[in-house]
Motif scaffolding. Sequence first.
Motif, short mmCIF file in Angstrom:
data_model
loop_
_atom_site.label_atom_id
_atom_site.label_comp_id
_atom_site.label_asym_id
_atom_site.label_seq_id
_atom_site.Cartn_x
_atom_site.Cartn_y
_atom_site.Cartn_z
N LYS A 199 -7.68 9.73 0.52
CA LYS A 199 -8.28 9.42 -0.79
C LYS A 199 -7.28 9.42 -1.93
N THR A 200 -6.01 9.28 -1.64
CA THR A 200 -4.97 9.19 -2.67
C THR A 200 -4.01 8.08 -2.29
N TYR A 201 -4.26 6.89 -2.85
CA TYR A 201 -3.48 5.72 -2.47
C TYR A 201 -3.39 4.73 -3.62
N TYR B 220 0.81 17.15 2.64
CA TYR B 220 -0.44 16.86 3.34
C TYR B 220 -0.50 17.78 4.54
N CYS B 221 -1.34 18.80 4.44
CA CYS B 221 -1.32 19.88 5.42
C CYS B 221 -2.09 19.58 6.70
N LYS B 222 -2.72 18.42 6.81
CA LYS B 222 -3.50 18.12 8.01
C LYS B 222 -2.74 17.31 9.06
N PHE C 219 0.85 -1.18 0.00
CA PHE C 219 0.00 0.00 0.00
C PHE C 219 0.89 1.23 0.00
N VAL C 220 0.64 2.17 -0.91
CA VAL C 220 1.32 3.45 -0.94
C VAL C 220 0.26 4.52 -0.73
N LYS D 163 -7.78 11.31 -5.77
CA LYS D 163 -8.76 12.38 -5.61
C LYS D 163 -8.44 13.55 -6.54
N GLY D 164 -9.42 13.90 -7.38
CA GLY D 164 -9.28 15.05 -8.25
C GLY D 164 -8.56 14.79 -9.57
N ILE D 165 -8.13 13.54 -9.80
CA ILE D 165 -7.45 13.21 -11.04
C ILE D 165 -8.34 12.26 -11.84
N SER D 166 -8.51 12.55 -13.11
CA SER D 166 -9.35 11.74 -13.97
C SER D 166 -8.83 10.31 -14.06
#
Length: 112
Positions: free
Chosen positions: A26-28, A95-97, A20-21, A44-47
């Motif tokens: 939502k981006t893995y 990742y700002c969170k 798993f990377v 997330k956000g990429i077609s």
Amino acid sequence: TVIVVIITGLFKLEWQGDGFVGLNAKTYFCFDNTDQTRDKYSSKGISKAFALSKEDYLEVLRTKTTGDQENKGFVYKNSKMYSYILKKQGLTYVYCKRKLLDDGMSTTYLDV
């Protein structure tokens, strides 16, 4: 009368494989070294038309850089059809969170 029964500790196994990377929420990329048809990814956000591989995700981790990506499409506006190309950040390392620890993989809460 509605009765709600909650049993803790029961979760559905969503995927099982060799690795798993995870870059962000939502981006893995989940991968199976013996059967690549079982690979699963979210970006997330990429077609989905922009096919991503395990190496794309690993490259972001290795280089700590963001890859650029183009989304192309059509829009109908004022009785006319237009095509567009939207250039944006693709997979991102930032990742700002959460705060990234020195090992480059583990995270902890923000001191705010």
